[in-house]
Design a protein around this motif. Sequence first.
Motif, PDB file in Angstrom:
ATOM      1  N   TYR A  37       0.855  -1.191   0.000  1.00 13.00           N
ATOM      2  CA  TYR A  37       0.000   0.000   0.000  1.00 13.00           C
ATOM      3  C   TYR A  37       0.888   1.235   0.000  1.00 13.00           C
ATOM      4  O   TYR A  37       1.962   1.242   0.599  1.00 13.00           O
ATOM      5  CB  TYR A  37      -0.904  -0.012   1.231  1.00 13.00           C
ATOM      6  CG  TYR A  37      -2.010   1.018   1.205  1.00 13.00           C
ATOM      7  CD1 TYR A  37      -3.168   0.813   0.459  1.00 13.00           C
ATOM      8  CD2 TYR A  37      -1.902   2.200   1.939  1.00 13.00           C
ATOM      9  CE1 TYR A  37      -4.187   1.753   0.432  1.00 13.00           C
ATOM     10  CE2 TYR A  37      -2.923   3.142   1.920  1.00 13.00           C
ATOM     11  CZ  TYR A  37      -4.057   2.907   1.172  1.00 13.00           C
ATOM     12  OH  TYR A  37      -5.068   3.839   1.136  1.00 13.00           O
ATOM     13  N   SER A  79      -5.248   2.809   4.995  1.00 13.44           N
ATOM     14  CA  SER A  79      -6.319   1.967   4.459  1.00 13.44           C
ATOM     15  C   SER A  79      -7.334   2.856   3.756  1.00 13.44           C
ATOM     16  O   SER A  79      -7.458   4.047   4.076  1.00 13.44           O
ATOM     17  CB  SER A  79      -7.008   1.168   5.579  1.00 13.44           C
ATOM     18  OG  SER A  79      -7.846   2.008   6.347  1.00 13.44           O
ATOM     19  N   GLU A  80      -8.062   2.277   2.813  1.00 12.11           N
ATOM     20  CA  GLU A  80      -9.079   3.031   2.082  1.00 12.11           C
ATOM     21  C   GLU A  80     -10.221   3.457   3.001  1.00 12.11           C
ATOM     22  O   GLU A  80     -10.800   4.536   2.829  1.00 12.11           O
ATOM     23  CB  GLU A  80      -9.604   2.204   0.909  1.00 12.11           C
ATOM     24  CG  GLU A  80      -8.599   2.026  -0.217  1.00 12.11           C
ATOM     25  CD  GLU A  80      -8.212   3.358  -0.855  1.00 12.11           C
ATOM     26  OE1 GLU A  80      -9.113   4.124  -1.243  1.00 12.11           O
ATOM     27  OE2 GLU A  80      -6.999   3.627  -0.950  1.00 12.11           O
ATOM     28  N   ASP A  81     -10.561   2.639   3.984  1.00 14.33           N
ATOM     29  CA  ASP A  81     -11.633   3.008   4.916  1.00 14.33           C
ATOM     30  C   ASP A  81     -11.268   4.274   5.688  1.00 14.33           C
ATOM     31  O   ASP A  81     -12.105   5.171   5.850  1.00 14.33           O
ATOM     32  CB  ASP A  81     -11.894   1.854   5.904  1.00 14.33           C
ATOM     33  CG  ASP A  81     -12.604   0.682   5.260  1.00 14.33           C
ATOM     34  OD1 ASP A  81     -13.215   0.884   4.182  1.00 14.33           O
ATOM     35  OD2 ASP A  81     -12.559  -0.425   5.824  1.00 14.33           O
ATOM     36  N   LYS A  82     -10.045   4.357   6.151  1.00  9.64           N
ATOM     37  CA  LYS A  82      -9.620   5.548   6.882  1.00  9.64           C
ATOM     38  C   LYS A  82      -9.592   6.771   5.970  1.00  9.64           C
ATOM     39  O   LYS A  82      -9.914   7.882   6.391  1.00  9.64           O
ATOM     40  CB  LYS A  82      -8.247   5.319   7.509  1.00  9.64           C
ATOM     41  CG  LYS A  82      -8.260   4.325   8.662  1.00  9.64           C
ATOM     42  CD  LYS A  82      -6.887   4.173   9.293  1.00  9.64           C
ATOM     43  CE  LYS A  82      -6.942   3.204  10.468  1.00  9.64           C
ATOM     44  NZ  LYS A  82      -5.596   3.015  11.092  1.00  9.64           N
ATOM     45  N   ARG A 135     -11.617   7.292   3.399  1.00 11.42           N
ATOM     46  CA  ARG A 135     -13.000   7.722   3.216  1.00 11.42           C
ATOM     47  C   ARG A 135     -13.490   8.508   4.429  1.00 11.42           C
ATOM     48  O   ARG A 135     -14.208   9.506   4.301  1.00 11.42           O
ATOM     49  CB  ARG A 135     -13.915   6.513   2.976  1.00 11.42           C
ATOM     50  CG  ARG A 135     -13.555   5.697   1.752  1.00 11.42           C
ATOM     51  CD  ARG A 135     -13.540   6.525   0.487  1.00 11.42           C
ATOM     52  NE  ARG A 135     -12.892   5.826  -0.618  1.00 11.42           N
ATOM     53  CZ  ARG A 135     -12.422   6.414  -1.684  1.00 11.42           C
ATOM     54  NH1 ARG A 135     -12.510   7.721  -1.826  1.00 11.42           N
ATOM     55  NH2 ARG A 135     -11.830   5.713  -2.644  1.00 11.42           N
ATOM     56  N   LYS A 136     -13.100   8.074   5.618  1.00 11.14           N
ATOM     57  CA  LYS A 136     -13.510   8.781   6.837  1.00 11.14           C
ATOM     58  C   LYS A 136     -12.882  10.189   6.869  1.00 11.14           C
ATOM     59  O   LYS A 136     -13.532  11.157   7.261  1.00 11.14           O
ATOM     60  CB  LYS A 136     -13.101   7.991   8.074  1.00 11.14           C
ATOM     61  CG  LYS A 136     -13.895   6.711   8.264  1.00 11.14           C
ATOM     62  CD  LYS A 136     -13.408   5.932   9.475  1.00 11.14           C
ATOM     63  CE  LYS A 136     -14.193   4.629   9.637  1.00 11.14           C
ATOM     64  NZ  LYS A 136     -13.692   3.816  10.785  1.00 11.14           N
ATOM     65  N   LYS A 137     -11.626  10.282   6.465  1.00 12.14           N
ATOM     66  CA  LYS A 137     -10.960  11.586   6.425  1.00 12.14           C
ATOM     67  C   LYS A 137     -11.646  12.517   5.437  1.00 12.14           C
ATOM     68  O   LYS A 137     -11.862  13.706   5.712  1.00 12.14           O
ATOM     69  CB  LYS A 137      -9.488  11.406   6.043  1.00 12.14           C
ATOM     70  CG  LYS A 137      -8.612  10.826   7.131  1.00 12.14           C
ATOM     71  CD  LYS A 137      -8.287  11.864   8.187  1.00 12.14           C
ATOM     72  CE  LYS A 137      -7.286  11.308   9.194  1.00 12.14           C
ATOM     73  NZ  LYS A 137      -6.977  12.309  10.252  1.00 12.14           N
ATOM     74  N   SER A 197     -14.738  12.319   4.379  1.00 13.54           N
ATOM     75  CA  SER A 197     -16.079  12.662   4.887  1.00 13.54           C
ATOM     76  C   SER A 197     -15.983  13.738   5.955  1.00 13.54           C
ATOM     77  O   SER A 197     -16.764  14.685   5.995  1.00 13.54           O
ATOM     78  CB  SER A 197     -16.755  11.419   5.474  1.00 13.54           C
ATOM     79  OG  SER A 197     -16.962  10.452   4.474  1.00 13.54           O
TER      80      SER A 197
END
Length: 328
Positions: free
Chosen positions: A288, A313-316, A318-320, A322
């Motif tokens: 990554y 990670s991609e999830d983190k 997206r949260k950033k 958002s």
Amino acid sequence: MDTGTHIVMGLALCGLAQADPLVAEHVSTATAVYAGLMLGSQAPDVDTVLKLRNNAVYIRNHRGFTHGIPMVLAWPLIISLPLSLILPEANLLHLWLWTQLAVFLHVFVDIFNSYGTQALRPFSQQWVALGVINTFDPIIFFAHIAALTAWFFGADPVLTMLMLYALLTLYYIIRFSVQTAVRHAVRNTIPDAGDIIIAPTMRFYQWRIAACSDTHHYVGRAYGRSITILDKFPRRPIPENDLVKVAFEDPNFRAFIAFSPIYRWEITDLGSVCEVRLIDLRYRSKEYYPFVAVAHIDEDMEIRNSFTGWIFSEDKLRKKLSFAHEEG
């Protein structure tokens, strides 16, 4: 270097300061000099507070103005004058000289890692980054710990610290030699490589590699002279369209580009928005690439949200994004 290393370097300078008769024999001067050395060894990194604003401001300015020539000269005065008011019996000249050494050493050692500093400001805005020492180097840190421990148990502090600096000078020379050998090995592995970036890790023989030819980006690792290419990406010119122009005007993208000398790009249609992403190729962790700049742009060419920084990670991510959108 990291904060911990700068702290132990300041403590080591306190030992070396025992070579100064005024420090060794005058309590007020010694107290002021020790305080000046510890404050001077940390002062240039006061710009860390920029993290409180946002990543873009921090990335563009950390180790910039506060590490330039004017501030290298100003920090000793900023530190010494208040200390001289608190300890009026201390010798101001010696306090200033030792504090100046601490500030200079802080900035000097920072140029040897891959992040670097704008140490030549105001004459040049160029980042000076020699890339031979990791931001945290365990050999440098624990060598200081060993020297400080020897001093604590009664060793002569001046002789001990002089030996420490002699050994570290040799260590730096060896690091340059290893880096040169790795660079030659990379050129043998990728004969058509133009730009080559070799960055240290905490492991003595292991280095991160990012290189570019006319047609490809290469990412790899070196262990000694053994080169392993981990990823190879086609090198494509960045499109010259409105989407890219809007993204590149964003402060997060400007900060990323100022910091990252070698990166690739991706544009993805996510439906309601298009995502423009820049990916720094110098940092690869478990397949990554965590240092990125990302912008989401709608059909009206408005940036919905954007981010630059380290994300693992991609999830983190997206949260950033958002969170950034909610703040906006």
